[in-house]
Scaffold this motif. Structure first.
Motif, PDB file in Angstrom:
ATOM      1  N   GLY A 131     -44.378 -55.313  54.023  1.00  0.00           N
ATOM      2  CA  GLY A 131     -43.663 -54.794  52.770  1.00  0.00           C
ATOM      3  C   GLY A 131     -42.562 -53.824  52.898  1.00  0.00           C
ATOM      4  O   GLY A 131     -42.124 -53.646  53.970  1.00  0.00           O
ATOM      5  N   ILE A 132     -41.927 -53.940  51.792  1.00  0.00           N
ATOM      6  CA  ILE A 132     -40.439 -53.029  51.815  1.00  0.00           C
ATOM      7  C   ILE A 132     -40.752 -51.732  51.907  1.00  0.00           C
ATOM      8  O   ILE A 132     -41.589 -50.850  51.718  1.00  0.00           O
ATOM      9  CB  ILE A 132     -39.854 -53.281  50.381  1.00  0.00           C
ATOM     10  CG1 ILE A 132     -39.696 -54.729  50.052  1.00  0.00           C
ATOM     11  CG2 ILE A 132     -38.532 -52.405  50.521  1.00  0.00           C
ATOM     12  CD1 ILE A 132     -39.178 -55.043  48.526  1.00  0.00           C
ATOM     13  N   HIS A 133     -39.955 -51.021  53.271  1.00  0.00           N
ATOM     14  CA  HIS A 133     -39.920 -49.709  53.515  1.00  0.00           C
ATOM     15  C   HIS A 133     -38.721 -49.398  52.471  1.00  0.00           C
ATOM     16  O   HIS A 133     -37.624 -49.189  52.995  1.00  0.00           O
ATOM     17  CB  HIS A 133     -39.863 -49.606  54.990  1.00  0.00           C
ATOM     18  CG  HIS A 133     -41.014 -50.030  55.798  1.00  0.00           C
ATOM     19  ND1 HIS A 133     -41.851 -51.208  55.719  1.00  0.00           N
ATOM     20  CD2 HIS A 133     -41.875 -49.008  56.585  1.00  0.00           C
ATOM     21  CE1 HIS A 133     -42.899 -50.769  56.402  1.00  0.00           C
ATOM     22  NE2 HIS A 133     -42.939 -50.003  57.091  1.00  0.00           N
ATOM     23  N   HIS A 134     -39.007 -48.563  51.408  1.00  0.00           N
ATOM     24  CA  HIS A 134     -38.048 -48.106  50.509  1.00  0.00           C
ATOM     25  C   HIS A 134     -37.026 -47.146  51.123  1.00  0.00           C
ATOM     26  O   HIS A 134     -35.921 -47.223  50.746  1.00  0.00           O
ATOM     27  CB  HIS A 134     -38.879 -47.819  49.328  1.00  0.00           C
ATOM     28  CG  HIS A 134     -39.546 -48.786  48.655  1.00  0.00           C
ATOM     29  ND1 HIS A 134     -40.860 -48.949  48.925  1.00  0.00           N
ATOM     30  CD2 HIS A 134     -39.085 -49.832  47.696  1.00  0.00           C
ATOM     31  CE1 HIS A 134     -41.402 -50.081  48.185  1.00  0.00           C
ATOM     32  NE2 HIS A 134     -40.209 -50.737  47.559  1.00  0.00           N
ATOM     33  N   GLY A 135     -37.623 -46.289  51.621  1.00  0.00           N
ATOM     34  CA  GLY A 135     -36.567 -45.266  52.385  1.00  0.00           C
ATOM     35  C   GLY A 135     -36.020 -44.441  50.999  1.00  0.00           C
ATOM     36  O   GLY A 135     -34.890 -44.192  51.273  1.00  0.00           O
ATOM     37  N   ALA A 136     -36.871 -43.978  50.441  1.00  0.00           N
ATOM     38  CA  ALA A 136     -36.298 -42.994  49.271  1.00  0.00           C
ATOM     39  C   ALA A 136     -35.879 -41.657  49.870  1.00  0.00           C
ATOM     40  O   ALA A 136     -34.710 -41.225  49.419  1.00  0.00           O
ATOM     41  CB  ALA A 136     -37.310 -42.916  48.140  1.00  0.00           C
ATOM     42  N   ASP A 137     -36.795 -41.075  50.434  1.00  0.00           N
ATOM     43  CA  ASP A 137     -36.316 -39.856  51.305  1.00  0.00           C
ATOM     44  C   ASP A 137     -35.441 -40.011  52.544  1.00  0.00           C
ATOM     45  O   ASP A 137     -34.596 -39.206  52.676  1.00  0.00           O
ATOM     46  CB  ASP A 137     -37.495 -39.119  51.508  1.00  0.00           C
ATOM     47  CG  ASP A 137     -37.258 -37.724  51.881  1.00  0.00           C
ATOM     48  OD1 ASP A 137     -36.366 -37.250  51.379  1.00  0.00           O
ATOM     49  OD2 ASP A 137     -38.199 -36.975  52.655  1.00  0.00           O
ATOM     50  N   ASP A 138     -35.957 -41.132  53.262  1.00  0.00           N
ATOM     51  CA  ASP A 138     -35.041 -41.453  54.420  1.00  0.00           C
ATOM     52  C   ASP A 138     -34.391 -42.858  54.228  1.00  0.00           C
ATOM     53  O   ASP A 138     -34.793 -43.735  54.636  1.00  0.00           O
ATOM     54  CB  ASP A 138     -36.304 -41.806  55.310  1.00  0.00           C
ATOM     55  CG  ASP A 138     -35.424 -41.750  56.873  1.00  0.00           C
ATOM     56  OD1 ASP A 138     -34.366 -41.675  57.127  1.00  0.00           O
ATOM     57  OD2 ASP A 138     -36.282 -42.234  57.676  1.00  0.00           O
ATOM     58  N   ASN A 139     -33.073 -42.675  53.552  1.00  0.00           N
ATOM     59  CA  ASN A 139     -32.427 -41.545  53.450  1.00  0.00           C
ATOM     60  C   ASN A 139     -31.381 -41.886  52.179  1.00  0.00           C
ATOM     61  O   ASN A 139     -30.148 -41.385  52.397  1.00  0.00           O
ATOM     62  CB  ASN A 139     -31.402 -41.161  54.730  1.00  0.00           C
ATOM     63  CG  ASN A 139     -30.826 -39.931  54.561  1.00  0.00           C
ATOM     64  OD1 ASN A 139     -31.352 -38.761  54.034  1.00  0.00           O
ATOM     65  ND2 ASN A 139     -29.436 -39.776  55.011  1.00  0.00           N
ATOM     66  N   ALA A 140     -32.037 -42.464  51.231  1.00  0.00           N
ATOM     67  CA  ALA A 140     -31.549 -42.482  49.986  1.00  0.00           C
ATOM     68  C   ALA A 140     -31.172 -41.189  49.500  1.00  0.00           C
ATOM     69  O   ALA A 140     -30.328 -40.933  48.724  1.00  0.00           O
ATOM     70  CB  ALA A 140     -32.440 -43.228  48.880  1.00  0.00           C
ATOM     71  N   SER A 141     -32.071 -40.308  49.743  1.00  0.00           N
ATOM     72  CA  SER A 141     -31.860 -38.918  49.188  1.00  0.00           C
ATOM     73  C   SER A 141     -30.648 -38.361  49.638  1.00  0.00           C
ATOM     74  O   SER A 141     -29.951 -37.812  49.009  1.00  0.00           O
ATOM     75  CB  SER A 141     -33.051 -37.718  49.491  1.00  0.00           C
ATOM     76  OG  SER A 141     -33.410 -37.699  50.824  1.00  0.00           O
ATOM     77  N   TYR A 187     -43.457 -40.947  55.523  1.00  0.00           N
ATOM     78  CA  TYR A 187     -42.333 -41.082  56.496  1.00  0.00           C
ATOM     79  C   TYR A 187     -42.455 -42.490  57.147  1.00  0.00           C
ATOM     80  O   TYR A 187     -43.540 -42.586  57.777  1.00  0.00           O
ATOM     81  CB  TYR A 187     -42.184 -39.989  57.331  1.00  0.00           C
ATOM     82  CG  TYR A 187     -41.248 -40.132  58.570  1.00  0.00           C
ATOM     83  CD1 TYR A 187     -40.066 -40.161  58.612  1.00  0.00           C
ATOM     84  CD2 TYR A 187     -41.748 -40.228  59.767  1.00  0.00           C
ATOM     85  CE1 TYR A 187     -38.998 -40.220  59.394  1.00  0.00           C
ATOM     86  CE2 TYR A 187     -40.977 -40.625  60.900  1.00  0.00           C
ATOM     87  CZ  TYR A 187     -39.662 -40.516  60.678  1.00  0.00           C
ATOM     88  OH  TYR A 187     -38.673 -40.611  61.734  1.00  0.00           O
ATOM     89  N   HIS A 188     -41.532 -43.437  57.108  1.00  0.00           N
ATOM     90  CA  HIS A 188     -41.306 -44.680  57.885  1.00  0.00           C
ATOM     91  C   HIS A 188     -42.699 -45.454  57.477  1.00  0.00           C
ATOM     92  O   HIS A 188     -43.143 -46.275  58.297  1.00  0.00           O
ATOM     93  CB  HIS A 188     -41.454 -44.272  59.304  1.00  0.00           C
ATOM     94  CG  HIS A 188     -39.911 -44.167  59.649  1.00  0.00           C
ATOM     95  ND1 HIS A 188     -39.735 -44.520  61.288  1.00  0.00           N
ATOM     96  CD2 HIS A 188     -38.922 -43.550  59.444  1.00  0.00           C
ATOM     97  CE1 HIS A 188     -38.376 -44.099  61.337  1.00  0.00           C
ATOM     98  NE2 HIS A 188     -38.003 -43.732  60.246  1.00  0.00           N
TER      99      HIS A 188
END
Length: 504
Positions: free
Chosen positions: A345-355, A483-484
């Motif tokens: 599935g998609i690893h969205h990476g909102a914190d890592d590192n869209a933030s 995370y990840h």
């Protein structure tokens, strides 16, 4: 949006922010090897200043971490969409492009390797002949070279655990001539897979490979704990696909035991003896001959850093640069770097590192809106390839669009969206004597619980700049259970705390 119940001190007014900017500009900065004297500003009217806005941060994070971008893995369509999103905002803000009409700094990277089905691994053990199967009995490692290798009798050797550690007075090669040999190397070390033990720093297969290469080995056979590699969930190597310059194979324990049979040893007995004696065994295997034909193809892709800048106003200082950066790539649909390997599935990476990218874009907006206050020029960089090994930041410092000798500092934001208990790590505090007093003074407004770390190295893009003797700061709110993993989604970001961080 999942907002924290803790209340942060309200953002400073325009006049407070201006006063803060002025107080900082009075300082005499001694940044590593670069010394910068900031002159006292002339009195000027207090104008309304742009401030960091939670709504804008939230909008950026939601888009970058959306399903549409499919996790932004470097070299994918989703990553390209993220790069275009950043450049679109740079253009809207009126940021300058570096040396051309484009905000993009493209570079090639190795995205993966393919192992040709025409590869072969044949052996004669005593009077018995074997032809081993690719993907079951052996697998080339990511960093293996291609090559045709023949090793006759007395050209194959067991090199213990493949460890040389002079400070531990330990060397598996002390009594072994490894030059022009095919080496069999046991898994882990004398203490097993104990990463906290004295051999913990010597257990990686890449380190063992580089030692064997330095000793002159023409191929390395690294023994796996698995009986059959077909069922192995994860390869025993890493995501660095750079050619090591030598053929490196992972072989199953079954194959290793077959090759060791004439010597009267087995993987199990060798490991048991090592645990008792604290040392591996190295010896020449005289009744074996091998023929290897290994074909490895490296797949190349292109991605890009996204660079825009705002020119300073001071005639003396505008040719000095401060870099503000954040990586925009992530893990795509997962892979070996995922901490949820059993989930697709998609690893969205909102914190890592869209933030971090949201913070980058907001700072670009704030500084470009208040550009008349800037003395030095400020460069904004969205890095790609960070998850592949800091590739984008390494490419930047090796091909700098602005002179590194006039770049006085680099500030990096990576995972700044999940603050807990007002706590934040600020790394690199020891890379310039100005950092600690400045951060502590500015934090009187914010009131964070700061965890100050001296070192300028670390697992993010600031390390590439520190490697060039540049003062750096790294802002990070810590790891968490998402995370990840695919669960690093935008609804879990605390934009209230992120607003305060970006304002600091």
């Amino acid at each position: 949006m999942n907002r924290s119940s803790r209340r942060f001190r309200p953002l400073a007014s325009s006049s407070m922010l201006l006063a803060s900017l002025m107080s900082v500009s009075l300082l005499l900065f001694s940044l590593g090897t670069r010394t910068v004297i900031a002159e006292q500003p002339k009195t000027q009217p207090v104008a309304p200043l742009a401030v960091v806005e939670t709504e804008r941060l939230s909008t950026h994070i939601k888009y970058l971490a959306s399903d549409e971008l499919e996790g932004r893995r470097s070299g994918t369509v989703g990553c390209k969409l993220a790069a275009e999103y950043i450049s679109k905002h740079y253009k809207q803000l009126g940021l300058k492009t570096p040396n051309s009409s484009s905000y993009f700094q493209p570079f090639e990277f190795i995205d993966g390797v393919k192992f040709d089905a025409g590869s072969s691994f044949k052996a004669e053990v005593g009077d018995k002949k074997h032809e081993f199967k690719l993907g079951e009995d052996y697998i080339p490692l990511n960093f293996s070279s291609s090559g045709n290798i023949e090793a006759g009798k007395d050209q194959v050797a067991l090199a213990g655990f493949g460890i040389t550690a002079s400070q531990l007075n330990y060397d598996d090669y002390a009594k072994l001539e490894a030059k022009d040999k095919v080496l069999i190397v046991l898994p882990f070390g004398p203490e097993g897979n104990n990463l906290q033990g004295k051999f913990g720093d010597y257990l990686s297969v890449r380190r063992k490979t580089l030692i064997a290469r330095e000793k002159g080995a023409k191929a390395i056979l690294l023994v796996s704990e698995a009986e059959n590699l077909k069922d192995r969930a994860k390869m025993a190597d890493d995501d660095n696909f750079t050619d090591s310059g030598v053929v490196v194979l992972n072989i199953s324990k079954t194959v290793a035991n077959e090759l060791l049979k004439p010597s009267g040893r087995s993987v199990e007995t060798l490991q048991k003896t090592a645990s008792e004696t604290g040392s591996g065994e190295s010896l020449l295997l005289s009744d074996i001959s091998l023929k290897l034909s290994i074909k490895v193809t490296r797949e190349m892709k292109t991605t890009e850093n996204v660079i825009g800048w705002v020119e300073g106003n001071d005639e003396k200082l505008k040719n000095e640069y401060i870099v503000i950066g954040a990586h925009y790539d992530h893990l795509g649909l997962g892979g070996r770097s995922s901490l949820a390997p059993d989930r697709s599935g998609i690893h969205h990476g909102a914190d890592d590192n869209a933030s971090g990218v949201a913070g980058l874009l907001e700072l670009a907006r704030v500084f470009s809106s208040n550009r008349e206050l800037l003395k030095r020029s400020v460069i904004f960089v969205g890095f790609s390839g960070e998850e592949e090994g800091l590739l984008g930041s390494n490419h930047y410092v090796k091909n700098p669009p602005f002179p590194l000798e006039r770049t006085v500092a680099m500030l990096n934001m990576d995972m700044i969206g999940r603050m807990r208990k007002d706590s934040m790590v600020v790394g690199g505090i020891g890379t310039s004597p100005v950092w600690k007093p400045m951060i502590e003074e500015l934090n009187k407004v914010r009131g964070f619980d700061l965890k100050l770390q001296e070192d300028g190295f670390g697992p993010s893009d600031h390390a590439s700049f520190y490697g060039k003797d540049m003062p750096v700061l790294f802002f990070f709110t810590g790891n968490h259970e998402d995370y990840h993993r695919p669960s690093d989604t935008s609804d879990k970001i605390n934009v209230v705390s992120e607003q305060a961080i970006v304002t600091l």
